[in-house]
Design an enzyme around this catalytic site. Structure first.
Site, PDB file in Angstrom:
ATOM      1  N   GLY A  49       0.846  -1.190   0.000  1.00 48.23           N
ATOM      2  CA  GLY A  49       0.000   0.000   0.000  1.00 48.23           C
ATOM      3  C   GLY A  49       0.874   1.230   0.000  1.00 48.23           C
ATOM      4  O   GLY A  49       1.443   1.603  -1.013  1.00 48.23           O
ATOM      5  N   LYS A  50       0.959   1.867   1.154  1.00 45.23           N
ATOM      6  CA  LYS A  50       1.735   3.101   1.329  1.00 45.23           C
ATOM      7  C   LYS A  50       1.302   4.163   0.312  1.00 45.23           C
ATOM      8  O   LYS A  50       2.113   4.730  -0.394  1.00 45.23           O
ATOM      9  CB  LYS A  50       3.240   2.805   1.244  1.00 45.23           C
ATOM     10  CG  LYS A  50       3.658   1.867   2.343  1.00 45.23           C
ATOM     11  CD  LYS A  50       5.076   1.413   2.481  1.00 45.23           C
ATOM     12  CE  LYS A  50       6.177   1.921   1.717  1.00 45.23           C
ATOM     13  NZ  LYS A  50       7.484   1.367   2.083  1.00 45.23           N
ATOM     14  N   HIS A  51      -0.008   4.391   0.285  1.00 45.21           N
ATOM     15  CA  HIS A  51      -0.552   5.401  -0.626  1.00 45.21           C
ATOM     16  C   HIS A  51      -1.967   5.786  -0.214  1.00 45.21           C
ATOM     17  O   HIS A  51      -2.588   5.128   0.612  1.00 45.21           O
ATOM     18  CB  HIS A  51      -0.542   4.904  -2.075  1.00 45.21           C
ATOM     19  CG  HIS A  51      -1.394   3.691  -2.314  1.00 45.21           C
ATOM     20  ND1 HIS A  51      -2.766   3.737  -2.412  1.00 45.21           N
ATOM     21  CD2 HIS A  51      -1.054   2.392  -2.475  1.00 45.21           C
ATOM     22  CE1 HIS A  51      -3.230   2.527  -2.632  1.00 45.21           C
ATOM     23  NE2 HIS A  51      -2.215   1.686  -2.659  1.00 45.21           N
ATOM     24  N   ALA A  52      -2.436   6.858  -0.813  1.00 46.66           N
ATOM     25  CA  ALA A  52      -3.837   7.277  -0.726  1.00 46.66           C
ATOM     26  C   ALA A  52      -4.326   7.451  -2.157  1.00 46.66           C
ATOM     27  O   ALA A  52      -3.527   7.545  -3.087  1.00 46.66           O
ATOM     28  CB  ALA A  52      -3.976   8.573   0.058  1.00 46.66           C
TER      29      ALA A  52
END
Length: 135
Positions: A49-52
């Site tokens: 992930g590590k995102h928006a």
């Protein structure tokens, strides 16, 4: 915004033959499903992930094994454990997400409200904080 992140329990049917879990777009989850993908083979130390996303909503379901999901709206953080195949987590748009602590047998199914578009991803946390704190 973080209060919109919530666990969803999906209908399941079962008998001596096993279990069947039902997940329907616009009914069990709050959007029409446009994309489906799954993550497997991740080590316990890996963070995915590590995102928006500007526009995409997600539902994450560990259909096998376990994992954790940390959500962040720029003000608060919350951690969810996904450890049952009939439980998912709903993530609205503009929530930072990290998936981690994958068990060896983890298969994390992801249902998305939008088709993939790299331009709608925010992958830099500092940039994300600037954007959400402007609002």
């Amino acid at each position: 915004m973080i209060e919109q992140c919530k666990l969803i329990e999906f209908p399941q049917k079962g008998d001596y033959r096993g279990h069947l879990v039902i997940v329907e777009g616009n009914q069990d989850i709050p959007f029409h499903i446009k994309r489906v993908f799954y993550i497997y083979g991740s080590d316990r130390e890996v963070i995915r992930g590590k995102h928006a996303n500007y526009n995409t909503e997600f539902v994450l379901i560990n259909v096998a094994g376990t994992s954790k999901v940390r959500v962040d709206d720029g003000r608060q953080q919350k951690i969810f454990s996904l450890d049952r195949p009939h439980i998912g987590i709903y993530l609205p748009k503009m929530v930072w997400k990290d998936m981690y602590d994958f068990s060896e047998d983890s298969v994390l199914l992801v249902l998305a409200s939008e088709h993939y578009d790299e331009k709608e991803y925010i992958r830099d946390y500092a940039e994300y904080l600037e954007i959400v704190n402007e609002k």
